[in-house]
Motif scaffolding. Structure first.
Motif, PDB file in Angstrom:
ATOM      1  N   VAL A 159       0.835  -1.202   0.000  1.00 50.16           N
ATOM      2  CA  VAL A 159       0.000   0.000   0.000  1.00 50.16           C
ATOM      3  C   VAL A 159       0.868   1.250   0.000  1.00 50.16           C
ATOM      4  CG1 VAL A 159      -1.736   1.313   1.282  1.00 50.16           C
ATOM      5  CG2 VAL A 159      -1.906  -1.188   1.155  1.00 50.16           C
ATOM      6  N   LEU A 160       1.898   1.260   0.838  1.00 50.28           N
ATOM      7  CA  LEU A 160       2.772   2.423   0.916  1.00 50.28           C
ATOM      8  C   LEU A 160       3.552   2.617  -0.383  1.00 50.28           C
ATOM      9  CD1 LEU A 160       4.067   1.914   4.561  1.00 50.28           C
ATOM     10  CD2 LEU A 160       2.411   3.618   3.769  1.00 50.28           C
ATOM     11  N   ALA A 161       4.025   1.525  -0.966  1.00 51.87           N
ATOM     12  CA  ALA A 161       4.735   1.621  -2.241  1.00 51.87           C
ATOM     13  C   ALA A 161       3.809   2.153  -3.335  1.00 51.87           C
ATOM     14  CB  ALA A 161       5.299   0.259  -2.631  1.00 51.87           C
ATOM     15  N   HIS A 162       2.582   1.676  -3.339  1.00 56.40           N
ATOM     16  CA  HIS A 162       1.621   2.154  -4.335  1.00 56.40           C
ATOM     17  C   HIS A 162       1.376   3.649  -4.190  1.00 56.40           C
ATOM     18  CE1 HIS A 162      -2.005   2.939  -6.542  1.00 56.40           C
ATOM     19  NE2 HIS A 162      -2.690   3.137  -5.431  1.00 56.40           N
ATOM     20  N   LEU A 163       1.215   4.124  -2.952  1.00 57.88           N
ATOM     21  CA  LEU A 163       0.953   5.548  -2.751  1.00 57.88           C
ATOM     22  C   LEU A 163       2.119   6.404  -3.223  1.00 57.88           C
ATOM     23  CD1 LEU A 163      -0.902   5.731   0.671  1.00 57.88           C
ATOM     24  CD2 LEU A 163      -1.741   6.507  -1.560  1.00 57.88           C
ATOM     25  N   ALA A 164       3.342   5.948  -2.970  1.00 54.27           N
ATOM     26  CA  ALA A 164       4.501   6.710  -3.431  1.00 54.27           C
ATOM     27  C   ALA A 164       4.578   6.738  -4.947  1.00 54.27           C
ATOM     28  CB  ALA A 164       5.775   6.124  -2.838  1.00 54.27           C
ATOM     29  N   ARG A 165       4.398   5.576  -5.571  1.00 49.69           N
ATOM     30  CA  ARG A 165       4.484   5.531  -7.032  1.00 49.69           C
ATOM     31  C   ARG A 165       3.291   6.229  -7.681  1.00 49.69           C
ATOM     32  NH1 ARG A 165       8.235   4.409  -5.019  1.00 49.69           N
ATOM     33  NH2 ARG A 165       8.430   6.608  -5.608  1.00 49.69           N
ATOM     34  N   ASN A 166       2.129   6.251  -7.003  1.00 48.58           N
ATOM     35  CA  ASN A 166       0.986   6.989  -7.526  1.00 48.58           C
ATOM     36  C   ASN A 166       1.268   8.488  -7.540  1.00 48.58           C
ATOM     37  OD1 ASN A 166      -1.715   8.544  -6.367  1.00 48.58           O
ATOM     38  ND2 ASN A 166      -2.159   7.202  -8.099  1.00 48.58           N
ATOM     39  N   ALA A 167       1.952   8.988  -6.506  1.00 47.04           N
ATOM     40  CA  ALA A 167       2.323  10.402  -6.497  1.00 47.04           C
ATOM     41  C   ALA A 167       3.219  10.723  -7.682  1.00 47.04           C
ATOM     42  CB  ALA A 167       3.021  10.759  -5.185  1.00 47.04           C
ATOM     43  N   ASP A 168       4.189   9.857  -7.954  1.00 49.31           N
ATOM     44  CA  ASP A 168       5.058  10.074  -9.116  1.00 49.31           C
ATOM     45  C   ASP A 168       4.270   9.995 -10.418  1.00 49.31           C
ATOM     46  OD1 ASP A 168       7.327  10.435  -7.566  1.00 49.31           O
ATOM     47  OD2 ASP A 168       7.963   8.341  -7.718  1.00 49.31           O
ATOM     48  N   ALA A 169       3.298   9.077 -10.476  1.00 54.22           N
ATOM     49  CA  ALA A 169       2.496   8.937 -11.689  1.00 54.22           C
ATOM     50  C   ALA A 169       1.652  10.181 -11.940  1.00 54.22           C
ATOM     51  CB  ALA A 169       1.599   7.704 -11.581  1.00 54.22           C
ATOM     52  N   LEU A 170       1.063  10.728 -10.879  1.00 59.39           N
ATOM     53  CA  LEU A 170       0.268  11.940 -11.045  1.00 59.39           C
ATOM     54  C   LEU A 170       1.150  13.153 -11.326  1.00 59.39           C
ATOM     55  CD1 LEU A 170      -2.474  11.385  -8.327  1.00 59.39           C
ATOM     56  CD2 LEU A 170      -2.655  11.073 -10.801  1.00 59.39           C
ATOM     57  N   HIS A 217       2.851  17.012 -15.657  1.00 60.62           N
ATOM     58  CA  HIS A 217       3.845  17.407 -16.662  1.00 60.62           C
ATOM     59  C   HIS A 217       3.421  17.013 -18.084  1.00 60.62           C
ATOM     60  CE1 HIS A 217       6.792  17.781 -13.231  1.00 60.62           C
ATOM     61  NE2 HIS A 217       7.196  18.772 -14.004  1.00 60.62           N
ATOM     62  N   ARG A 218       2.173  16.507 -18.218  1.00 62.14           N
ATOM     63  CA  ARG A 218       1.624  16.074 -19.515  1.00 62.14           C
ATOM     64  C   ARG A 218       2.381  14.867 -20.078  1.00 62.14           C
ATOM     65  NH1 ARG A 218      -0.019  20.348 -17.481  1.00 62.14           N
ATOM     66  NH2 ARG A 218      -1.125  22.000 -18.614  1.00 62.14           N
ATOM     67  N   ARG A 219       2.862  14.018 -19.185  1.00 61.03           N
ATOM     68  CA  ARG A 219       3.508  12.773 -19.601  1.00 61.03           C
ATOM     69  C   ARG A 219       2.573  11.608 -19.312  1.00 61.03           C
ATOM     70  NH1 ARG A 219       8.334  15.182 -16.804  1.00 61.03           N
ATOM     71  NH2 ARG A 219       7.738  13.937 -14.971  1.00 61.03           N
ATOM     72  N   PRO A 220       2.802  10.430 -19.919  1.00 61.05           N
ATOM     73  CA  PRO A 220       1.978   9.267 -19.569  1.00 61.05           C
ATOM     74  C   PRO A 220       2.069   8.970 -18.075  1.00 61.05           C
ATOM     75  CG  PRO A 220       3.256   8.821 -21.545  1.00 61.05           C
ATOM     76  CD  PRO A 220       3.765  10.130 -21.007  1.00 61.05           C
ATOM     77  N   MET A 221       0.965   8.524 -17.503  1.00 66.24           N
ATOM     78  CA  MET A 221       0.915   8.267 -16.073  1.00 66.24           C
ATOM     79  C   MET A 221       1.899   7.170 -15.675  1.00 66.24           C
ATOM     80  SD  MET A 221      -2.557   7.683 -13.871  1.00 66.24           S
ATOM     81  CE  MET A 221      -2.543   7.639 -12.068  1.00 66.24           C
ATOM     82  N   TYR A 222       1.870   6.050 -16.387  1.00 68.99           N
ATOM     83  CA  TYR A 222       2.795   4.934 -16.181  1.00 68.99           C
ATOM     84  C   TYR A 222       3.356   4.519 -17.532  1.00 68.99           C
ATOM     85  CZ  TYR A 222       0.497   4.400 -11.611  1.00 68.99           C
ATOM     86  OH  TYR A 222      -0.017   4.613 -10.353  1.00 68.99           O
ATOM     87  N   ALA A 223       4.563   3.964 -17.504  1.00 71.75           N
ATOM     88  CA  ALA A 223       5.144   3.460 -18.747  1.00 71.75           C
ATOM     89  C   ALA A 223       4.288   2.339 -19.316  1.00 71.75           C
ATOM     90  CB  ALA A 223       6.571   2.987 -18.503  1.00 71.75           C
ATOM     91  N   SER A 224       3.734   1.513 -18.426  1.00 75.85           N
ATOM     92  CA  SER A 224       2.843   0.416 -18.809  1.00 75.85           C
ATOM     93  C   SER A 224       2.218  -0.132 -17.536  1.00 75.85           C
ATOM     94  CB  SER A 224       3.614  -0.692 -19.537  1.00 75.85           C
ATOM     95  OG  SER A 224       4.515  -1.334 -18.643  1.00 75.85           O
ATOM     96  N   GLU A 225       1.195  -0.952 -17.691  1.00 78.87           N
ATOM     97  CA  GLU A 225       0.584  -1.590 -16.528  1.00 78.87           C
ATOM     98  C   GLU A 225       1.575  -2.544 -15.857  1.00 78.87           C
ATOM     99  OE1 GLU A 225      -2.840  -1.979 -13.998  1.00 78.87           O
ATOM    100  OE2 GLU A 225      -2.157  -0.535 -15.476  1.00 78.87           O
ATOM    101  N   ALA A 226       2.365  -3.231 -16.672  1.00 76.37           N
ATOM    102  CA  ALA A 226       3.367  -4.143 -16.114  1.00 76.37           C
ATOM    103  C   ALA A 226       4.412  -3.379 -15.315  1.00 76.37           C
ATOM    104  CB  ALA A 226       4.022  -4.941 -17.229  1.00 76.37           C
ATOM    105  N   ALA A 227       4.816  -2.221 -15.823  1.00 71.26           N
ATOM    106  CA  ALA A 227       5.799  -1.407 -15.101  1.00 71.26           C
ATOM    107  C   ALA A 227       5.219  -0.909 -13.783  1.00 71.26           C
ATOM    108  CB  ALA A 227       6.237  -0.241 -15.968  1.00 71.26           C
ATOM    109  N   ARG A 228       3.963  -0.482 -13.799  1.00 71.55           N
ATOM    110  CA  ARG A 228       3.308  -0.043 -12.557  1.00 71.55           C
ATOM    111  C   ARG A 228       3.321  -1.141 -11.512  1.00 71.55           C
ATOM    112  NH1 ARG A 228      -1.481  -1.371 -10.343  1.00 71.55           N
ATOM    113  NH2 ARG A 228      -2.472   0.144  -8.920  1.00 71.55           N
ATOM    114  N   ASN A 229       2.855  -2.320 -11.904  1.00 68.04           N
ATOM    115  CA  ASN A 229       2.785  -3.429 -10.956  1.00 68.04           C
ATOM    116  C   ASN A 229       4.168  -3.858 -10.485  1.00 68.04           C
ATOM    117  OD1 ASN A 229       0.012  -3.371 -11.315  1.00 68.04           O
ATOM    118  ND2 ASN A 229       0.027  -4.996 -12.857  1.00 68.04           N
ATOM    119  N   GLY A 230       5.130  -3.847 -11.408  1.00 64.49           N
ATOM    120  CA  GLY A 230       6.491  -4.236 -11.062  1.00 64.49           C
ATOM    121  C   GLY A 230       7.125  -3.276 -10.074  1.00 64.49           C
TER     122      GLY A 230
END
Length: 235
Positions: free
Chosen positions: A44-55, A60-73
């Motif tokens: 949960v904590l890792a997700h919240l940190a990476r979600n902040a980076d994604a948002l 910055h008008r960039r893709p939220m995640y490189a891919s779903e696999a990258a997000r999960n990884g």
């Protein structure tokens, strides 16, 4: 203070409260299961940190995640870290997002952006989306916070947002959500109302009970309806 400025202030307060709540967690606490199936508190904590980076990417008008696999990884990679590393990551990633948001003004917020799974939204809704992540995942940690502790203004706005999100959703029957003070929201599948024959299943309860059920944080306890409650789709 209006628009995203108000949401950003509320988000900062919720983030500060969240950071204070996880301050006492030790390594064993972080490795323990959360309320989310298959996820530890570290997930949960890792997700919240990476979600902040994604948002931050979205701002910055960039893709939220490189891919779903990258997000999960990324979540799996970061889940098993010590508690102190998790706290620093959640704090620093939230600060990066806040700094980027502070640089946006006026019409910067009035653009449509693409989020995960092709969902689109106005940029000025991103602070509330992040607030939702903080508030719901605070509950998921299983460290004492429940839906009953969510602020009333957040619950009211969440009900409006969830009703829009699930409007026309084929996994739900036609629904009318009713708060005990008389407010109501329509959502779920099509009811055939245009031909005069449509009916909606009415679900009544407090805003906290309705949000808890619609977000999968409760089983629907405290709600009343004719028949059985449907299972809301995953968020």
């Amino acid at each position: 203070m209006t628009g995203p400025a108000a949401d950003l202030a509320t988000l900062q307060d919720a983030t500060d409260h969240f950071l204070a709540a996880i301050e006492a967690l030790g390594d064993g606490d972080v490795a323990a299961p959360s309320h989310l199936p298959g996820w530890t508190r570290g997930h949960v904590l890792a997700h919240l940190a990476r979600n902040a980076d994604a948002l931050d990417n979205v701002l910055h008008r960039r893709p939220m995640y490189a891919s779903e696999a990258a997000r999960n990884g990324d979540i799996e990679r970061d889940a098993n870290r010590p508690a102190a590393v998790h706290r620093a990551d959640v704090r620093d990633s939230a600060a990066r997002l806040a700094r980027t948001a502070a640089q946006l003004t006026g019409t910067d917020w009035q653009v449509t952006v693409t989020l995960r799974n092709g969902v689109t939204d106005s940029l000025d809704n991103i602070p509330f989306r992040r607030l939702t992540e903080i508030e719901l995942h605070h509950i998921d940690l299983g460290i004492g916070r429940t839906v009953a502790d969510l602020p009333g203004a957040f619950l009211d706005r969440s009900l409006e947002s969830l009703a829009r999100r699930f409007a026309g959703h084929p996994a739900l029957p036609p629904l009318e959500l009713r708060a005990e003070d008389g407010r109501h929201w329509r959502t779920g599948g099509e009811s055939g109302e245009n031909d005069g024959n449509g009916e909606r299943q009415v679900v009544v309860g407090t805003p906290a009970s309705l949000v808890g059920w619609l977000t999968g944080r409760t089983s629907g306890s405290g709600l009343t309806t004719a028949g059985s409650l449907p299972a809301p789709p995953p968020l």
